[in-house]
Design an enzyme around this catalytic site. Structure first.
Site, PDB file in Angstrom:
ATOM      1  N   LEU A 251      40.551   6.191  32.084  1.00 32.74           N
ATOM      2  CA  LEU A 251      41.685   7.078  32.302  1.00 32.74           C
ATOM      3  C   LEU A 251      41.472   8.394  31.561  1.00 32.74           C
ATOM      4  O   LEU A 251      42.397   8.946  30.974  1.00 32.74           O
ATOM      5  CB  LEU A 251      42.995   6.418  31.836  1.00 32.74           C
ATOM      6  N   ASN A 252      40.249   8.893  31.594  1.00 30.44           N
ATOM      7  CA  ASN A 252      39.939  10.166  30.950  1.00 30.44           C
ATOM      8  C   ASN A 252      39.832  11.249  32.013  1.00 30.44           C
ATOM      9  O   ASN A 252      38.888  11.268  32.809  1.00 30.44           O
ATOM     10  CB  ASN A 252      38.632  10.073  30.166  1.00 30.44           C
ATOM     11  N   CYS A 261      25.661   5.905  41.323  1.00 27.03           N
ATOM     12  CA  CYS A 261      26.364   4.697  41.772  1.00 27.03           C
ATOM     13  C   CYS A 261      27.724   4.994  42.386  1.00 27.03           C
ATOM     14  O   CYS A 261      27.910   4.821  43.591  1.00 27.03           O
ATOM     15  CB  CYS A 261      26.516   3.721  40.605  1.00 27.03           C
TER      16      CYS A 261
END
Length: 433
Positions: A251-252, A261
């Site tokens: 949640l940054n 990926c």
């Protein structure tokens, strides 16, 4: 055990060296002669903390060898396919040419009764198709998805947080026993193990990456709202992250995700869902991707808006080129993309990264690269931090202010203390703060 690893790129080289460090005899095979020569000489073809040490140890012990000759795998009992599955150039789906080529080449050398184990991230349905191919050679197939984090790949291979085996129903017990022997050290340490069918094992990796990508884009969507209303998205993330159902990790807010990926996996997953007639089930992933890409342009816009006039000819220091710290991977890197976009607007972009500059030079020779962060900062009229390397997070605002000509900084990862930098005379701008 005697193992082979087909494909010695990021996944394969780490897997081969890690398996040798656990006591297995491993031969790594790749068609790239230059890469194999480097690995055989104990040189890592990419930056990954801890890899050089286990590579050297494996070579010295004699348990680890590398070759371009597929015939060298003939004595192995277990064969891991670890080739890349990049995004197709003509669409969003996964390019399976390397997987198919590896499988068709390997099947000529596997001995009857051996086990082939797929580790590559593939569209659901691939394992069932390849199982039929290897059955013609008397070999069986299992699927064992990888969950490596760049920067922690060695640890994640030796001490995984879970093991997933996708097996055929008729050989479930036999194949599980073989994989348990391969991963005995991890299982003895208490690593959870899940045994599933092929399709579930294939879905695990793309489902996990889709969830993580969604979480990142969610908080970046909140950052867009926070910018409008004057809220601080980092405090918002702290508050909702205390909810055990949500959690604080991933949640940054910032310029979003990149690498080899998450971006290609969510696109390939959406493309495969369309092929299966269930595109609506993961339609939200298109929004996840769009939000992620939008944050890059938002930071560029903020930089441009900070100047009183055109950005043309303005010296801008870009700190970071890799998609994340502790890696030299520039695949789909937001940091490199932002540097290129600013350069395209005519800015004098001077970039630095502790590990990724050689890779960046090969892809974008038009950029200017500084050998040190201090050289990049010298005379800069704006500083853009886009990869959160420790040396950037630890910059002293007062010392840094003495290097630049205009103390304006854009924290694309929200890792600096705004109050500390503003107290030192800087104009600080974060993402959603």
């Amino acid at each position: 055990m005697k193992l082979s690893v087909i494909g010695c790129g990021y996944l394969g080289a780490v897997h081969a060296a890690a398996m040798a460090s656990l006591g297995h005899d491993v031969v790594g095979v790749d068609v790239d002669e230059a890469k194999i020569a480097k690995l055989a000489a104990g040189e890592t073809p990419f930056f990954e903390p801890g890899l050089a040490e286990i590579l050297a140890s494996g070579l010295e012990s004699g348990r680890l060898t590398f070759t371009t000759d597929m015939a060298a795998v003939g004595d192995a009992d277990v064969h891991f396919i670890a080739v890349g599955t990049p995004q197709r150039k003509d669409g969003a789906g996964a390019d399976l040419r390397f997987v198919d080529a590896a499988a068709h080449s390997l099947r000529l050398y596997v001995k009857p009764g051996s086990l082939v184990v797929g580790k590559s991230t593939v569209p659901v349905g691939t394992a069932a198709r390849l199982a039929e191919l290897f059955a013609e050679s008397g070999a069986r197939l299992a699927w064992n998805p990888e969950f490596l984090r760049e920067g922690f790949a060695v640890k994640d291979t030796i001490e995984p947080d879970r093991l997933v085996y996708g097996t055929a129903a008729e050989s479930k017990e036999e194949d599980t026993a073989i994989l348990d022997e391969v991963y005995a050290a991890a299982l003895d340490a208490g690593t959870p193990r899940l045994v599933t069918d092929f399709a579930t094992a294939e879905l695990v990796k793309v489902a996990a990456n889709s969830f993580l990508a969604t979480k990142i884009s969610f908080i970046n969507a909140m950052a867009e709202i926070a910018e409008v209303v004057g809220a601080d998205v980092t405090q918002l993330a702290d508050a909702i992250g205390h909810d055990a159902r949500i959690g604080r990790r991933f949640l940054n807010a910032g310029v979003g995700f990149g690498g080899g990926c998450l971006p290609k996996d969510i696109r390939a997953f959406a493309a495969r869902a369309e092929e299966l007639g269930r595109g609506e089930s993961v339609a939200f992933l298109k929004q996840v991707d769009e939000i992620n890409l939008r944050r890059r342009q938002r930071l560029v816009d903020l930089v441009v808006e900070s100047f009183d006039g055109p950005v043309y000819g303005r010296r801008i220091a870009v700190l970071g080129l890799a998609f994340k710290p502790d890696s030299d991977d520039i695949r789909d890197s937001p940091a490199l993309d932002i540097a290129v976009r600013l350069n395209g607007l005519g800015a004098e972009v001077v970039s630095h990264d502790p590990e990724a500059m050689d890779n960046a030079r090969q892809m974008h020779p038009q950029l200017t690269y500084a050998e040190t962060a201090e050289q990049a900062l010298a005379g800069a009229e704006a500083v853009v931090l886009v990869t959160e390397w420790a040396e950037y997070r630890q910059l002293d605002p007062e010392t840094t202010a003495a290097l630049v000509s205009r103390p304006v900084i854009f924290d694309g990862r929200n890792v600096l203390d705004p109050a500390e930098w503003r107290a030192a005379g800087w104009s600080y701008t974060g993402m959603g703060r």
